[in-house]
Write a protein that holds these residues in place. Structure first.
Motif, PDB file in Angstrom:
ATOM      1  N   LEU A   1      21.386   8.153  20.570  1.00 48.59           N
ATOM      2  CA  LEU A   1      21.045   9.501  21.156  1.00 48.59           C
ATOM      3  C   LEU A   1      22.098  10.473  20.715  1.00 48.59           C
ATOM      4  O   LEU A   1      23.221  10.280  20.967  1.00 48.59           O
ATOM      5  CB  LEU A   1      21.032   9.399  22.566  1.00 48.59           C
TER       6      LEU A   1
ATOM      7  N   SER B   1      21.970  12.305  14.228  1.00 42.89           N
ATOM      8  CA  SER B   1      20.833  11.026  14.648  1.00 42.89           C
ATOM      9  C   SER B   1      20.760  10.244  13.198  1.00 42.89           C
ATOM     10  O   SER B   1      21.024   9.026  13.301  1.00 42.89           O
ATOM     11  CB  SER B   1      19.640  11.546  15.031  1.00 42.89           C
TER      12      SER B   1
ATOM     13  N   THR C   1      16.732  12.622  19.796  1.00 44.75           N
ATOM     14  CA  THR C   1      17.626  13.773  20.104  1.00 44.75           C
ATOM     15  C   THR C   1      17.311  14.290  21.511  1.00 44.75           C
ATOM     16  O   THR C   1      18.125  14.701  22.173  1.00 44.75           O
ATOM     17  CB  THR C   1      17.662  14.752  19.040  1.00 44.75           C
TER      18      THR C   1
ATOM     19  N   PRO D   1      17.061  13.652  25.288  1.00 45.30           N
ATOM     20  CA  PRO D   1      17.846  12.886  26.452  1.00 45.30           C
ATOM     21  C   PRO D   1      16.457  12.171  27.162  1.00 45.30           C
ATOM     22  O   PRO D   1      16.838  11.148  28.118  1.00 45.30           O
ATOM     23  CB  PRO D   1      18.243  13.998  27.063  1.00 45.30           C
TER      24      PRO D   1
ATOM     25  N   ILE E   1      16.498   8.341  27.198  1.00 49.11           N
ATOM     26  CA  ILE E   1      17.370   7.640  28.109  1.00 49.11           C
ATOM     27  C   ILE E   1      16.668   7.021  29.272  1.00 49.11           C
ATOM     28  O   ILE E   1      16.729   5.811  29.597  1.00 49.11           O
ATOM     29  CB  ILE E   1      18.496   8.223  28.486  1.00 49.11           C
TER      30      ILE E   1
ATOM     31  N   ARG F   1      25.249   6.804  22.794  1.00 47.27           N
ATOM     32  CA  ARG F   1      25.219   8.217  23.128  1.00 47.27           C
ATOM     33  C   ARG F   1      26.293   8.890  22.214  1.00 47.27           C
ATOM     34  O   ARG F   1      27.602   8.425  22.553  1.00 47.27           O
ATOM     35  CB  ARG F   1      25.184   8.672  24.110  1.00 47.27           C
TER      36      ARG F   1
END
Length: 567
Positions: free
Chosen positions: A260, A267, A316, A318, A321, A332
């Motif tokens: 991430l 990335s 990219t 979030p 997660i 991350r």
């Protein structure tokens, strides 16, 4: 999504869009262009439509996620699975290239690479207030450095002059010589000459690859690229240098990993740097330098009904997660440090510390490394960054360490595999050649005490345990299949040599017509395979095989001769 015109050109393998106006029509349209690129795509963001182009997956991957907030110009890359359906057979040029290229740089057969140049600038004439457009090169070649350099030359020109510029560029690329491993090429485009060396499998990893060549002498002095594919490894891996050996192990074992990052550029570079850590070993698992929730394979990767696939996923958003928190390893990374400060090293954390959306930078894993860290190397790298030593020096140091690590791990496997090859004296001309003996894992592990990685690597640790886990990974399967295939080709070559060293006239004495015809057919088949599969045999051996075929056919009745030698 509506189709947005802007993909050049359509070649023999069904690329997007239409060829440039006034393009010539050779016997195989756009054959030289196809040796480098599948197509060139233009993706424009429309406020009502979103990204527009007839291939929606390419559209979403060509724009940064809304969380990234990339202003100005940015470059990144993605990798996408080819659509299903029947694939056309590979051209002979592809087979020739793959036979000479390092295994890690062979053309992709099931995926495309997308190299993106994205521009986002304020523009009051646009309803959204921003000009947002991407120029994308789609290829089956993993030449990231070359295509990034190419984009940095043509994208600003295209954004300024639009379609006519792109049509001219495609015509220039269609004049380039094909990529041939071992050759240094001059590639002219938009008034600049890119000079590149196409790596060969016989190149030494540490050797200087560029040599001056005399072609195109009337063109401007070439812009020489030191590599077509190698990234600045130390810069890309700066935040994870303290865990680079743990990450090397995770890559070696093909473990599922989510990266991430704050932007597609970070990335994609992180994922490509990690997957290149195994060179010269081919990375046999799937990897996606940039991946979005709009991808058609999102559900496949996010499912909890089965174990996560062997893939390195660069994202990219979030949201991943929360969606992928059941994955065993999540890395991350934060915003890259401005020049001048030391990169803050991510911390090793347990997956239980993973919190939705507000996770701090870190490597979240319960994996325990088998090998001890090389602390001296880490100190040298961090001290070098602090003293602002040249990036090339630090990258060479890191790449040399990873190369030594990979080679120390692979050399015992290579030695054991070589012991499974039948002896040359067991290969006789008129009998089927013997097979490569099977690989017995326990036998190999017993051989490590005398011929293990400790002979070439100073790192201590549980090498035995690392090999045991490696045997269960896709990389062992990929390496073993490749080596067994190479050894089978070597056996074929040795058998053909044995036949050509024998006396065919002595053998034919007393043989029936059926036996002689059978020999002719087998020799013809071997000759075709030797040439088509580029077996490691000399031209003298091939010439001798042709002579033996003529001799055998000449001993047969006229009717059979005509049947075996069609006009």
């Amino acid at each position: 999504m509506d189709a947005q015109p802007g993909a050049w050109p359509r070649g023999p393998r069904g690329r997007l869009g239409a060829p440039p106006l006034g393009a010539r029509a050779p016997a195989t349209p756009w054959a030289r262009f196809s040796a480098w690129l599948e197509c060139v795509c233009v993706v424009t963001f429309d406020l009502e439509l979103g990204q527009a182009l007839e291939k929606s997956s390419i559209c979403y991957l060509s724009f940064p996620d809304s969380h990234s907030g990339c202003l100005g110009d940015t470059q990144f890359s993605f990798r996408i699975r080819q659509c299903g359906g029947r694939r056309s057979p590979r051209p002979a040029e592809d087979r020739h290239y793959d036979s000479e290229a390092p295994v890690s740089l062979q053309r992709e057969s099931a995926h495309y690479f997308g190299y993106v140049y994205f521009r986002q600038v304020k523009d009051s004439s646009v309803k959204r207030g921003y000009f947002q457009k991407s120029l994308v090169l789609v290829s089956r070649l993993p030449f990231i450095r070359l295509f990034q350099a190419l984009l940095s030359l043509i994208a600003p020109e295209y954004f300024d002059k639009l379609a006519p510029c792109l049509e001219a560029v495609c015509s220039e690329i269609d004049q380039w010589p094909a990529p041939v491993p071992g050759q240094t090429l001059n590639l002219p485009v938009v008034g600049v000459v890119l000079q590149v060396h196409i790596p060969s499998r016989v190149d030494k990893p540490e050797s200087s690859r560029l040599q001056q060549c005399g072609q195109e002498s009337l063109l401007p002095a070439p812009l020489a690229l030191s590599s077509v594919h190698e990234l600045d490894l130390c810069r890309c891996l700066q935040p994870v240098l303290s865990h680079v050996q743990t990450l090397w192990e995770l890559m070696l074992l093909g473990e599922p990993l989510v990266v991430l990052a704050p932007s597609p550029a970070v990335s994609s570079e992180m994922v490509l740097a990690l997957t290149s850590c195994l060179q010269p070993l081919k990375f046999c698992c799937d990897y996606r330098p940039y991946f979005t929730i709009h991808d058609s394979e999102f559900k496949e990767f996010a499912t909890r009904t089965q174990a996560p696939p062997n893939v390195v996923l660069g994202v990219t958003n979030p949201f991943f997660i929360k969606t992928l928190q059941h994955w065993p390893h999540i890395l991350r990374v934060g915003e890259p440090r401005m020049s001048g400060g030391l990169p803050k090293q991510v911390k090793l954390k347990k997956p239980s510390r993973l919190k939705t959306l507000d996770t701090k930078p870190g490597l979240y894993t319960s994996y325990t490394a088998h090998l001890r860290r090389d602390k001296a190397l880490l100190r040298r790298l961090l001290r070098g960054l602090q003293k602002k030593r040249p990036a090339g020096v630090l990258t060479a140091l890191l790449r040399g360490h990873l190369l030594e690590l990979t080679q120390s791990f692979i050399i015992p496997l290579e030695h054991y595999m070589a012991s499974l090859m039948p002896l040359r004296k067991s290969i006789t001309p008129w009998k089927t050649p013997p097979q490569v003996r099977p690989f017995h894992q326990e036998d190999f592990l017993c051989s490590l005490e005398q011929a293990g990685p400790q002979l070439t690597c100073i790192l201590k640790g549980d090498w035995l345990g690392l090999y045991r886990r490696f045997f269960k990974s896709p990389h062992f399967d990929g390496w073993y299949r490749q080596r067994r295939k190479e050894m089978a080709r070597q056996l074929e070559a040795l058998h053909l040599e044995a036949i050509c060293e024998a006396n065919i006239e002595t053998w034919m004495k007393g043989k029936s017509e059926v036996e002689v015809v059978d020999l002719v057919l087998k020799l013809q088949e071997k000759l075709v395979r030797a040439q088509g599969h580029r077996l490691p045999v000399t031209e003298e051996t091939l010439q001798q095989a042709r002579l033996y075929i003529e001799t055998a056919i000449g001993s047969l009745p006229k009717g059979l001769q005509a049947a075996l030698c069609p006009p």
